[in-house]
Design a protein around this motif. Sequence first.
Motif, mmCIF file in Angstrom:
data_model
loop_
_atom_site.group_PDB
_atom_site.id
_atom_site.type_symbol
_atom_site.label_atom_id
_atom_site.label_comp_id
_atom_site.label_asym_id
_atom_site.label_seq_id
_atom_site.Cartn_x
_atom_site.Cartn_y
_atom_site.Cartn_z
ATOM 1 N N GLU A 93 0.814 -1.215 0.000
ATOM 2 C CA GLU A 93 0.000 0.000 0.000
ATOM 3 C C GLU A 93 0.851 1.271 0.000
ATOM 4 O O GLU A 93 0.310 2.379 -0.153
ATOM 5 C CB GLU A 93 -0.915 0.019 1.233
ATOM 6 N N THR A 94 2.165 1.144 0.173
ATOM 7 C CA THR A 94 3.044 2.320 0.185
ATOM 8 C C THR A 94 2.882 3.112 -1.104
ATOM 9 O O THR A 94 2.882 2.557 -2.202
ATOM 10 C CB THR A 94 4.509 1.894 0.350
ATOM 11 N N GLN A 95 2.751 4.434 -0.954
ATOM 12 C CA GLN A 95 2.621 5.311 -2.106
ATOM 13 C C GLN A 95 3.996 5.784 -2.566
ATOM 14 O O GLN A 95 4.779 6.310 -1.777
ATOM 15 C CB GLN A 95 1.749 6.519 -1.767
ATOM 16 N N SER A 117 1.102 9.913 -7.383
ATOM 17 C CA SER A 117 1.857 8.784 -6.840
ATOM 18 C C SER A 117 1.158 7.493 -7.240
ATOM 19 O O SER A 117 0.042 7.508 -7.773
ATOM 20 C CB SER A 117 1.958 8.882 -5.309
ATOM 21 N N ASP A 119 0.678 3.262 -5.767
ATOM 22 C CA ASP A 119 0.952 2.304 -4.706
ATOM 23 C C ASP A 119 1.856 1.191 -5.228
ATOM 24 O O ASP A 119 1.926 0.923 -6.431
ATOM 25 C CB ASP A 119 -0.343 1.723 -4.151
#
Length: 296
Positions: A93-95, A117, A119
């Motif tokens: 889930e990191t952008q 950005s 994910d």
Amino acid sequence: MSNLRPLPLIQRVFAALVLMVLLAGCTTATPPDSVLAVPAPARKYAAIVVDARTGKQLFEVSSTAQRYPASLTKMMTLYLLFEALETGRVTKETQIPVSDHAASQPPTKLRFRRGESIDVDSAIRAIVVKSANDVAVAVGEYLGGSEEQFAAMMTSKARQLGMTSTVFRNASGLPDDDQHTTARDMAVLGMALRQRFPQQFHYFSESDFMFRGRLVRGHNDMLGRVRGVDGIKTGYIRASGFNIVTSYNADGRNLIVVVMGADSARQRNDHVEALIQRSLSPSVDGAKTRLMFAEQ
């Protein structure tokens, strides 16, 4: 063979030699005529087939000659991203921000605007399926601080894996005279991805994905063409020709097939299929050569 276009003498000789190697010891049907066409021009062609379970080399032509990786480069970009997932540095889930530099990359890309950005999960799919240059560069900048520093990380990881003849200069595989690899090194990387990240390898079998409500289709036509093919990556720039690393995994056999320098995607894919058929023949002994891998 009348359907083949005429080739210069040196190319005809080289192609004939390759065909002789392909047919040696083979009792199955003769590989398709495209086997003759793919190796031309010889200055770009290279190939290797490896039994990924044993490390035995089953076929090779110019497998240690320097070639341009094109988008096969993104296999290493993904390797380092998978490592970051494994260590917890990022989650799916990191952008990942897309910088102006990343967004300015030439196609193929997803075409981001300033400040956007993506994910990590979508980034992986974009790199595998679409071979998105903007996303690959964004990943490199996020993990390395800059694309240049990330390329140094990529080259360092290549040495750790035993890729002795590979130098990376960018995260995407876009043209750079100093970026080079070999068919052997790409086989090493293909096997390392499966062995080190079996839980992530499924990404390489995807032929499309949804992004912002739009279906994004890929162009790895080997997927679904040959039963047992489950990835992994294609590549093309003008200097390299059409490249591919293909994983075959069925009926207790696991092969990694690398073909570089084909004149078209169709020739490349026909050649890969012929090499798979040949390598699955019970009469194929293969070279008594075992690829050696460094600690991963």
